[in-house]
Write a protein that holds these residues in place. Structure first.
Motif, PDB file in Angstrom:
ATOM      1  N   ALA A   7      21.833 -16.743  92.461  1.00 23.33           N
ATOM      2  CA  ALA A   7      22.153 -15.526  91.717  1.00 23.33           C
ATOM      3  C   ALA A   7      23.291 -15.767  90.726  1.00 23.33           C
ATOM      4  CB  ALA A   7      22.517 -14.403  92.679  1.00 23.33           C
ATOM      5  N   VAL A   8      24.296 -16.518  91.145  1.00 27.71           N
ATOM      6  CA  VAL A   8      25.410 -16.850  90.249  1.00 27.71           C
ATOM      7  C   VAL A   8      24.905 -17.683  89.075  1.00 27.71           C
ATOM      8  CG1 VAL A   8      27.557 -18.171  90.046  1.00 27.71           C
ATOM      9  CG2 VAL A   8      27.217 -16.621  91.986  1.00 27.71           C
ATOM     10  N   LYS A   9      24.037 -18.650  89.334  1.00 30.06           N
ATOM     11  CA  LYS A   9      23.480 -19.475  88.262  1.00 30.06           C
ATOM     12  C   LYS A   9      22.713 -18.611  87.261  1.00 30.06           C
ATOM     13  CE  LYS A   9      22.556 -23.269  86.140  1.00 30.06           C
ATOM     14  NZ  LYS A   9      23.608 -23.817  85.285  1.00 30.06           N
ATOM     15  N   MET A  10      21.932 -17.655  87.754  1.00 24.34           N
ATOM     16  CA  MET A  10      21.200 -16.743  86.861  1.00 24.34           C
ATOM     17  C   MET A  10      22.167 -15.902  86.029  1.00 24.34           C
ATOM     18  SD  MET A  10      17.866 -17.179  87.280  1.00 24.34           S
ATOM     19  CE  MET A  10      18.389 -18.852  87.015  1.00 24.34           C
ATOM     20  N   ALA A  11      23.247 -15.437  86.654  1.00 30.53           N
ATOM     21  CA  ALA A  11      24.250 -14.656  85.923  1.00 30.53           C
ATOM     22  C   ALA A  11      24.909 -15.514  84.847  1.00 30.53           C
ATOM     23  CB  ALA A  11      25.303 -14.111  86.884  1.00 30.53           C
ATOM     24  N   GLU A  12      25.183 -16.775  85.160  1.00 34.38           N
ATOM     25  CA  GLU A  12      25.780 -17.679  84.167  1.00 34.38           C
ATOM     26  C   GLU A  12      24.833 -17.921  83.003  1.00 34.38           C
ATOM     27  OE1 GLU A  12      28.800 -20.209  87.016  1.00 34.38           O
ATOM     28  OE2 GLU A  12      26.746 -20.935  86.785  1.00 34.38           O
ATOM     29  N   ILE A  13      23.546 -18.060  83.290  1.00 33.65           N
ATOM     30  CA  ILE A  13      22.556 -18.218  82.212  1.00 33.65           C
ATOM     31  C   ILE A  13      22.554 -16.965  81.338  1.00 33.65           C
ATOM     32  CG2 ILE A  13      20.075 -18.344  81.725  1.00 33.65           C
ATOM     33  CD1 ILE A  13      19.875 -20.208  84.216  1.00 33.65           C
ATOM     34  N   LEU A  15      25.023 -14.876  80.819  1.00 32.65           N
ATOM     35  CA  LEU A  15      26.249 -14.893  80.012  1.00 32.65           C
ATOM     36  C   LEU A  15      26.154 -15.901  78.879  1.00 32.65           C
ATOM     37  CD1 LEU A  15      28.983 -14.697  82.776  1.00 32.65           C
ATOM     38  CD2 LEU A  15      28.551 -12.997  80.998  1.00 32.65           C
ATOM     39  N   ASP A  16      25.669 -17.091  79.192  1.00 34.93           N
ATOM     40  CA  ASP A  16      25.606 -18.160  78.190  1.00 34.93           C
ATOM     41  C   ASP A  16      24.645 -17.849  77.053  1.00 34.93           C
ATOM     42  OD1 ASP A  16      27.452 -19.546  79.709  1.00 34.93           O
ATOM     43  OD2 ASP A  16      25.956 -20.870  80.636  1.00 34.93           O
ATOM     44  N   THR A  17      23.702 -16.945  77.276  1.00 31.33           N
ATOM     45  CA  THR A  17      22.721 -16.588  76.244  1.00 31.33           C
ATOM     46  C   THR A  17      22.983 -15.201  75.670  1.00 31.33           C
ATOM     47  OG1 THR A  17      21.165 -15.827  77.942  1.00 31.33           O
ATOM     48  CG2 THR A  17      20.936 -18.104  77.178  1.00 31.33           C
ATOM     49  N   GLY A  18      24.184 -14.657  75.938  1.00 35.32           N
ATOM     50  CA  GLY A  18      24.575 -13.377  75.353  1.00 35.32           C
ATOM     51  C   GLY A  18      23.936 -12.166  76.003  1.00 35.32           C
ATOM     52  N   LEU A  37      31.037 -17.913  93.114  1.00 30.52           N
ATOM     53  CA  LEU A  37      31.236 -16.504  92.786  1.00 30.52           C
ATOM     54  C   LEU A  37      32.656 -16.244  92.288  1.00 30.52           C
ATOM     55  CD1 LEU A  37      29.675 -13.950  92.597  1.00 30.52           C
ATOM     56  CD2 LEU A  37      30.045 -13.558  95.029  1.00 30.52           C
ATOM     57  N   ARG A  38      33.621 -16.953  92.829  1.00 30.20           N
ATOM     58  CA  ARG A  38      34.993 -16.841  92.306  1.00 30.20           C
ATOM     59  C   ARG A  38      35.053 -17.284  90.841  1.00 30.20           C
ATOM     60  NH1 ARG A  38      39.647 -18.357  96.581  1.00 30.20           N
ATOM     61  NH2 ARG A  38      39.013 -16.909  98.206  1.00 30.20           N
ATOM     62  N   ARG A  39      34.367 -18.368  90.539  1.00 29.01           N
ATOM     63  CA  ARG A  39      34.327 -18.882  89.158  1.00 29.01           C
ATOM     64  C   ARG A  39      33.681 -17.849  88.226  1.00 29.01           C
ATOM     65  NH1 ARG A  39      31.536 -23.138  90.228  1.00 29.01           N
ATOM     66  NH2 ARG A  39      29.546 -22.230  89.617  1.00 29.01           N
ATOM     67  N   LEU A  40      32.571 -17.261  88.646  1.00 31.13           N
ATOM     68  CA  LEU A  40      31.888 -16.253  87.833  1.00 31.13           C
ATOM     69  C   LEU A  40      32.793 -15.060  87.576  1.00 31.13           C
ATOM     70  CD1 LEU A  40      29.242 -15.218  86.520  1.00 31.13           C
ATOM     71  CD2 LEU A  40      28.696 -14.208  88.749  1.00 31.13           C
ATOM     72  N   ARG A  41      33.512 -14.612  88.592  1.00 31.55           N
ATOM     73  CA  ARG A  41      34.385 -13.446  88.457  1.00 31.55           C
ATOM     74  C   ARG A  41      35.524 -13.683  87.470  1.00 31.55           C
ATOM     75  NH1 ARG A  41      35.884 -12.525  94.494  1.00 31.55           N
ATOM     76  NH2 ARG A  41      37.148 -10.824  93.687  1.00 31.55           N
ATOM     77  N   ARG A  42      35.885 -14.942  87.234  1.00 30.60           N
ATOM     78  CA  ARG A  42      36.989 -15.262  86.309  1.00 30.60           C
ATOM     79  C   ARG A  42      36.521 -15.420  84.858  1.00 30.60           C
ATOM     80  NH1 ARG A  42      38.560 -18.900  90.550  1.00 30.60           N
ATOM     81  NH2 ARG A  42      37.667 -20.581  89.345  1.00 30.60           N
ATOM     82  N   ARG A  43      35.219 -15.448  84.632  1.00 31.18           N
ATOM     83  CA  ARG A  43      34.724 -15.678  83.271  1.00 31.18           C
ATOM     84  C   ARG A  43      35.051 -14.516  82.345  1.00 31.18           C
ATOM     85  NH1 ARG A  43      29.166 -18.802  82.463  1.00 31.18           N
ATOM     86  NH2 ARG A  43      29.682 -18.076  80.375  1.00 31.18           N
ATOM     87  N   ALA A  44      35.307 -14.851  81.087  1.00 37.68           N
ATOM     88  CA  ALA A  44      35.580 -13.831  80.074  1.00 37.68           C
ATOM     89  C   ALA A  44      34.376 -12.903  79.945  1.00 37.68           C
ATOM     90  CB  ALA A  44      35.869 -14.504  78.732  1.00 37.68           C
ATOM     91  N   GLY A  45      34.643 -11.612  79.819  1.00 34.58           N
ATOM     92  CA  GLY A  45      33.589 -10.634  79.638  1.00 34.58           C
ATOM     93  C   GLY A  45      33.008 -10.095  80.926  1.00 34.58           C
ATOM     94  N   VAL A  46      33.468 -10.616  82.075  1.00 33.01           N
ATOM     95  CA  VAL A  46      32.965 -10.155  83.372  1.00 33.01           C
ATOM     96  C   VAL A  46      33.949  -9.137  83.936  1.00 33.01           C
ATOM     97  CG1 VAL A  46      32.407 -10.851  85.737  1.00 33.01           C
ATOM     98  CG2 VAL A  46      31.724 -12.302  83.817  1.00 33.01           C
ATOM     99  N   THR A  78      28.488  -7.394  83.545  1.00 31.56           N
ATOM    100  CA  THR A  78      28.830  -7.204  82.153  1.00 31.56           C
ATOM    101  C   THR A  78      28.240  -5.865  81.736  1.00 31.56           C
ATOM    102  OG1 THR A  78      26.819  -8.339  81.456  1.00 31.56           O
ATOM    103  CG2 THR A  78      28.824  -9.655  81.590  1.00 31.56           C
ATOM    104  N   THR A  79      28.625  -5.380  80.602  1.00 28.90           N
ATOM    105  CA  THR A  79      28.081  -4.115  80.107  1.00 28.90           C
ATOM    106  C   THR A  79      27.741  -4.260  78.638  1.00 28.90           C
ATOM    107  OG1 THR A  79      28.465  -1.756  79.857  1.00 28.90           O
ATOM    108  CG2 THR A  79      30.371  -3.169  79.629  1.00 28.90           C
ATOM    109  N   MET A  80      26.713  -3.542  78.207  1.00 31.70           N
ATOM    110  CA  MET A  80      26.335  -3.581  76.794  1.00 31.70           C
ATOM    111  C   MET A  80      27.343  -2.848  75.947  1.00 31.70           C
ATOM    112  SD  MET A  80      22.241  -3.373  76.704  1.00 31.70           S
ATOM    113  CE  MET A  80      21.752  -2.636  78.251  1.00 31.70           C
ATOM    114  N   ASP A  81      28.036  -1.877  76.521  1.00 34.77           N
ATOM    115  CA  ASP A  81      29.071  -1.135  75.831  1.00 34.77           C
ATOM    116  C   ASP A  81      30.408  -1.521  76.447  1.00 34.77           C
ATOM    117  OD1 ASP A  81      30.876   0.623  74.744  1.00 34.77           O
ATOM    118  OD2 ASP A  81      29.750   2.416  75.226  1.00 34.77           O
ATOM    119  N   GLU A  82      31.116  -2.412  75.796  1.00 39.15           N
ATOM    120  CA  GLU A  82      32.366  -2.923  76.365  1.00 39.15           C
ATOM    121  C   GLU A  82      33.372  -1.808  76.635  1.00 39.15           C
ATOM    122  OE1 GLU A  82      32.794  -5.938  77.562  1.00 39.15           O
ATOM    123  OE2 GLU A  82      30.784  -6.426  76.917  1.00 39.15           O
TER     124      GLU A  82
END
Length: 85
Positions: A7-13, A15-18, A37-46, A78-82
């Motif tokens: 699931a984390v890998k899918m979330a990263e994909i 994010l990486d594709t906008g 999951l800790r790494r994902l939670r630290r990513r910009a935009g999450v 993430t959200t479409m409306d920041e």
């Protein structure tokens, strides 16, 4: 553990594709301590929030009349409306 990592890998994909994602799990789940999951939670935009399911009608009480921790979820995504994050 394997399914959370998938699931984390899918979330990263996403994010990486906008694109966007939402990951929900019980607040007290041990999976929140996994490195992936800790790494994902630290990513910009999450963003991250805690959802109290009783606000949505879930009724559950322990012997002391308190809602158990399992009625609370952590949501990461993430959200479409920041402006909503």
């Amino acid at each position: 553990v394997r399914m959370v990592n998938v699931a984390v890998k899918m979330a990263e994909i996403q994010l990486d594709t906008g694109r966007h994602f939402v990951f929900e799990h019980p607040l007290t789940a041990s999976s929140w301590r996994l490195p992936s999951l800790r790494r994902l939670r630290r990513r910009a935009g999450v963003w991250e929030t805690v959802i109290h399911q009783c606000m949505f009608g879930l009724k559950s009480e322990d012997r002391e009349g308190m809602a158990p921790a399992s009625t609370h979820e952590r949501r990461v995504g993430t959200t479409m409306d920041e402006g909503l994050a």
